[in-house]
Design a protein around this motif. Sequence first.
Motif, PDB file in Angstrom:
ATOM      1  N   SER A 409      15.617  46.173  97.527  1.00 13.52           N
ATOM      2  CA  SER A 409      14.539  45.263  97.912  1.00 13.52           C
ATOM      3  C   SER A 409      14.684  44.737  99.333  1.00 13.52           C
ATOM      4  CB  SER A 409      14.485  44.076  96.940  1.00 13.52           C
ATOM      5  OG  SER A 409      14.218  44.501  95.619  1.00 13.52           O
ATOM      6  N   VAL A 410      15.874  44.824  99.906  1.00 13.57           N
ATOM      7  CA  VAL A 410      16.099  44.288 101.243  1.00 13.57           C
ATOM      8  C   VAL A 410      15.909  45.394 102.283  1.00 13.57           C
ATOM      9  CG1 VAL A 410      18.595  44.721 101.486  1.00 13.57           C
ATOM     10  CG2 VAL A 410      17.587  42.644 102.470  1.00 13.57           C
ATOM     11  N   ARG A 411      15.449  45.029 103.450  1.00 16.40           N
ATOM     12  CA  ARG A 411      15.247  46.007 104.521  1.00 16.40           C
ATOM     13  C   ARG A 411      16.598  46.441 105.098  1.00 16.40           C
ATOM     14  NH1 ARG A 411      16.548  43.651 109.283  1.00 16.40           N
ATOM     15  NH2 ARG A 411      16.270  41.384 109.496  1.00 16.40           N
ATOM     16  N   PRO A 412      16.684  47.584 105.728  1.00 14.80           N
ATOM     17  CA  PRO A 412      17.888  47.953 106.453  1.00 14.80           C
ATOM     18  C   PRO A 412      18.236  46.864 107.481  1.00 14.80           C
ATOM     19  CG  PRO A 412      16.479  49.849 106.229  1.00 14.80           C
ATOM     20  CD  PRO A 412      15.684  48.675 105.741  1.00 14.80           C
ATOM     21  N   GLY A 413      19.471  46.440 107.483  1.00 12.15           N
ATOM     22  CA  GLY A 413      19.904  45.341 108.332  1.00 12.15           C
ATOM     23  C   GLY A 413      19.805  43.994 107.664  1.00 12.15           C
ATOM     24  N   GLY A 414      19.128  43.914 106.523  1.00  8.43           N
ATOM     25  CA  GLY A 414      19.011  42.658 105.798  1.00  8.43           C
ATOM     26  C   GLY A 414      20.237  42.380 104.941  1.00  8.43           C
ATOM     27  N   VAL A 415      20.290  41.162 104.347  1.00  7.60           N
ATOM     28  CA  VAL A 415      21.471  40.737 103.591  1.00  7.60           C
ATOM     29  C   VAL A 415      21.119  40.444 102.137  1.00  7.60           C
ATOM     30  CG1 VAL A 415      22.703  39.836 105.596  1.00  7.60           C
ATOM     31  CG2 VAL A 415      21.174  38.332 104.302  1.00  7.60           C
ATOM     32  N   VAL A 416      22.104  40.707 101.289  1.00  9.32           N
ATOM     33  CA  VAL A 416      22.022  40.420  99.863  1.00  9.32           C
ATOM     34  C   VAL A 416      23.237  39.586  99.492  1.00  9.32           C
ATOM     35  CG1 VAL A 416      22.148  41.394  97.534  1.00  9.32           C
ATOM     36  CG2 VAL A 416      20.759  42.519  99.279  1.00  9.32           C
ATOM     37  N   VAL A 417      23.022  38.527  98.724  1.00 12.99           N
ATOM     38  CA  VAL A 417      24.136  37.766  98.150  1.00 12.99           C
ATOM     39  C   VAL A 417      24.112  37.978  96.647  1.00 12.99           C
ATOM     40  CG1 VAL A 417      25.091  35.481  97.684  1.00 12.99           C
ATOM     41  CG2 VAL A 417      24.292  36.054  99.981  1.00 12.99           C
ATOM     42  N   TYR A 418      25.217  38.532  96.127  1.00 10.64           N
ATOM     43  CA  TYR A 418      25.387  38.709  94.690  1.00 10.64           C
ATOM     44  C   TYR A 418      26.264  37.572  94.192  1.00 10.64           C
ATOM     45  CZ  TYR A 418      27.245  40.445  90.256  1.00 10.64           C
ATOM     46  OH  TYR A 418      27.626  40.553  88.944  1.00 10.64           O
ATOM     47  N   ALA A 419      25.801  36.841  93.171  1.00 11.49           N
ATOM     48  CA  ALA A 419      26.528  35.662  92.693  1.00 11.49           C
ATOM     49  C   ALA A 419      26.560  35.628  91.176  1.00 11.49           C
ATOM     50  CB  ALA A 419      25.869  34.387  93.225  1.00 11.49           C
ATOM     51  N   THR A 420      27.631  35.061  90.658  1.00 13.49           N
ATOM     52  CA  THR A 420      27.737  34.790  89.225  1.00 13.49           C
ATOM     53  C   THR A 420      28.436  33.455  89.023  1.00 13.49           C
ATOM     54  OG1 THR A 420      29.898  35.857  88.964  1.00 13.49           O
ATOM     55  CG2 THR A 420      27.950  37.236  88.606  1.00 13.49           C
ATOM     56  N   CYS A 421      28.090  32.791  87.934  1.00 14.93           N
ATOM     57  CA  CYS A 421      28.828  31.589  87.524  1.00 14.93           C
ATOM     58  C   CYS A 421      29.926  32.027  86.565  1.00 14.93           C
ATOM     59  CB  CYS A 421      27.902  30.582  86.876  1.00 14.93           C
ATOM     60  SG  CYS A 421      28.701  28.984  86.607  1.00 14.93           S
ATOM     61  N   SER A 422      30.719  32.973  87.026  1.00 15.14           N
ATOM     62  CA  SER A 422      31.837  33.509  86.261  1.00 15.14           C
ATOM     63  C   SER A 422      32.859  34.053  87.247  1.00 15.14           C
ATOM     64  CB  SER A 422      31.376  34.640  85.337  1.00 15.14           C
ATOM     65  OG  SER A 422      32.504  35.326  84.792  1.00 15.14           O
ATOM     66  N   ALA A 462      30.585  34.587  94.946  1.00 15.83           N
ATOM     67  CA  ALA A 462      29.490  35.103  95.771  1.00 15.83           C
ATOM     68  C   ALA A 462      30.028  36.147  96.730  1.00 15.83           C
ATOM     69  CB  ALA A 462      28.811  33.983  96.553  1.00 15.83           C
ATOM     70  N   ALA A 463      29.331  37.276  96.826  1.00 15.27           N
ATOM     71  CA  ALA A 463      29.657  38.335  97.785  1.00 15.27           C
ATOM     72  C   ALA A 463      28.417  38.603  98.624  1.00 15.27           C
ATOM     73  CB  ALA A 463      30.097  39.601  97.068  1.00 15.27           C
ATOM     74  N   THR A 464      28.581  38.603  99.952  1.00 18.61           N
ATOM     75  CA  THR A 464      27.483  38.879 100.863  1.00 18.61           C
ATOM     76  C   THR A 464      27.551  40.342 101.311  1.00 18.61           C
ATOM     77  OG1 THR A 464      27.511  36.605 101.657  1.00 18.61           O
ATOM     78  CG2 THR A 464      26.369  38.220 103.031  1.00 18.61           C
ATOM     79  N   LEU A 465      26.465  41.058 101.118  1.00 18.02           N
ATOM     80  CA  LEU A 465      26.373  42.473 101.476  1.00 18.02           C
ATOM     81  C   LEU A 465      25.297  42.649 102.548  1.00 18.02           C
ATOM     82  CD1 LEU A 465      26.174  43.913  97.836  1.00 18.02           C
ATOM     83  CD2 LEU A 465      28.202  43.163  99.075  1.00 18.02           C
ATOM     84  N   ARG A 466      25.494  43.634 103.396  1.00 18.84           N
ATOM     85  CA  ARG A 466      24.469  43.965 104.388  1.00 18.84           C
ATOM     86  C   ARG A 466      24.063  45.414 104.201  1.00 18.84           C
ATOM     87  NH1 ARG A 466      26.532  41.899 108.483  1.00 18.84           N
ATOM     88  NH2 ARG A 466      25.135  40.095 108.608  1.00 18.84           N
ATOM     89  N   ARG A 467      22.758  45.637 104.136  1.00 17.20           N
ATOM     90  CA  ARG A 467      22.282  47.000 104.032  1.00 17.20           C
ATOM     91  C   ARG A 467      22.358  47.656 105.412  1.00 17.20           C
ATOM     92  NH1 ARG A 467      16.786  49.304 101.064  1.00 17.20           N
ATOM     93  NH2 ARG A 467      17.540  51.455 100.949  1.00 17.20           N
ATOM     94  N   ARG A 468      22.913  48.827 105.467  1.00 18.51           N
ATOM     95  CA  ARG A 468      23.124  49.497 106.737  1.00 18.51           C
ATOM     96  C   ARG A 468      21.809  49.825 107.420  1.00 18.51           C
ATOM     97  NH1 ARG A 468      27.768  53.815 104.704  1.00 18.51           N
ATOM     98  NH2 ARG A 468      29.388  52.250 104.258  1.00 18.51           N
ATOM     99  N   PRO A 469      21.751  49.606 108.745  1.00 17.33           N
ATOM    100  CA  PRO A 469      20.546  49.989 109.486  1.00 17.33           C
ATOM    101  C   PRO A 469      20.349  51.510 109.400  1.00 17.33           C
ATOM    102  CG  PRO A 469      21.902  48.506 110.793  1.00 17.33           C
ATOM    103  CD  PRO A 469      22.730  48.923 109.595  1.00 17.33           C
TER     104      PRO A 469
END
Length: 470
Positions: A409-422, A462-469
């Motif tokens: 869902s994120v554009r190339p170069g955009g960021v995703v944060v994956y999080a859990t309360c675990s 929480a892990a921050t990921l970046r989609r490669r350009p």
Amino acid sequence: MRSRGRSSSRSSPTRGRPRRPRSWCGSTSVSERRRPVDRPRRAALDVLTAVRADRAYANLVLPQVLRKHGLDGRDAALATELASGAIRMQGLYDPVIDACLAKPKLQPEVRDVLRLGVHQLLSMRVPDHAAISTSVDLVHQTVGRGPSGLVNAVLRKISARPVDQWVTDVAPDPSTDLHGHLAVARSHPRWVVDALAEALGPDASDDELAALLDADNAPPRVTLAARPGLAEVSELEAAGGTRTSRSPYGVELAGGDPASIPAVAEGRAGVQDEGSQLVALAMSDADLEGRDEQWLDLCAGPGGKAALLAAIAAQRGAHLVANERQPHRAALVASAMRAVPRGTVDVLAGDGTRPPWVPGTFDRVLVDAPCSGLGALRRRAESRWRRTPDDVDVLVGLQQVLLDVAIDSVRPGGVVVYATCSPVLAETTEVVAAVLDRRGDADEVDRFQLWPHRDGTDAMFAATLRRRPL
């Protein structure tokens, strides 16, 4: 001659039979007459019943029960501690109760009363006689006369010894089975103790594991988030709060009802753990090149993180899509947004695994994935007894799918944060590693794990990921 004080047959229709004492409730003996059960203990029992019989969540049903019984102030605090403590510590209390029974099989309703009584005896400063007598009254009026003697006898046995001696009697020897001992002494399922120990890592000491379990058993303080542009932190401080150490929007309350604070009642601020606030900020503050206009909260219910993100987005001229699969939770998200400027956010009720938007639409995406919730055990007392290792296995599959969708869902170069309360590794680092290994178009650029015993927050990951350009 007639003895003084003796009634004649004319004046006494009950001559020859024992005279019954008068009673407003029609009891036939003094032992059957019971004082009315005090409302806090009856309310606490109602919560235990709803959690056991209806699989309700204690933190959701408790406000309803308090209103039903007209409780506030100290009475509400007592009912809350009784219910939460009895649910939280049943992993210790049940073996103690069973050790005092000739036959361990009990009616569930009677066990609930005993758990409340044991909590008062072993974990609260309630005098023994008060804990025992009120428990006997409670079971008499809610279950019946039959179990009253058993409740009295069991609680008298338990009151004769301090909690440390009971732990020694009912828990495994820590020198040969430390995790088994902690499971009973700190009232966690054994598999949860094992999973938390693994998450802490091989360098963590036994004392740190015990400290984490103790933190799970400590009632959390109420933390608020002042939604930027809508409320000031100083407004919440004036209502009796103290600034938190990490989130610039966080304020911890010393007590009282958060709903009585105008900013909370109006939706300009909300109850939100500081760890949850930090997850939202990880998404909003991650370094980004290029446009920063379209944000997505993929699993937005019940709306705390989404409301904070929407307020930040409004200040930056960005737009947030808050998606939630379950319609009733989507309604909660919409309610949380009531103070956010119009046009800043769209709330959708849709399946996050089958999104309606075009891939690459968003600049920032948060996926706060459904998880076991083992990072919020201090807040959700019953969760530890409901979750199983099989639940984690099922959730991991869903978590991986949702993270895949978030990256798509994120554009190339955009960021995703994956999080859990675990903090469980299978739900955190292993999910991220599995998805990144098979995709090859995104990289992990940051990560944090919070802990209640270290950070005073829920155990948020929480892990921050970046989609490669391209």
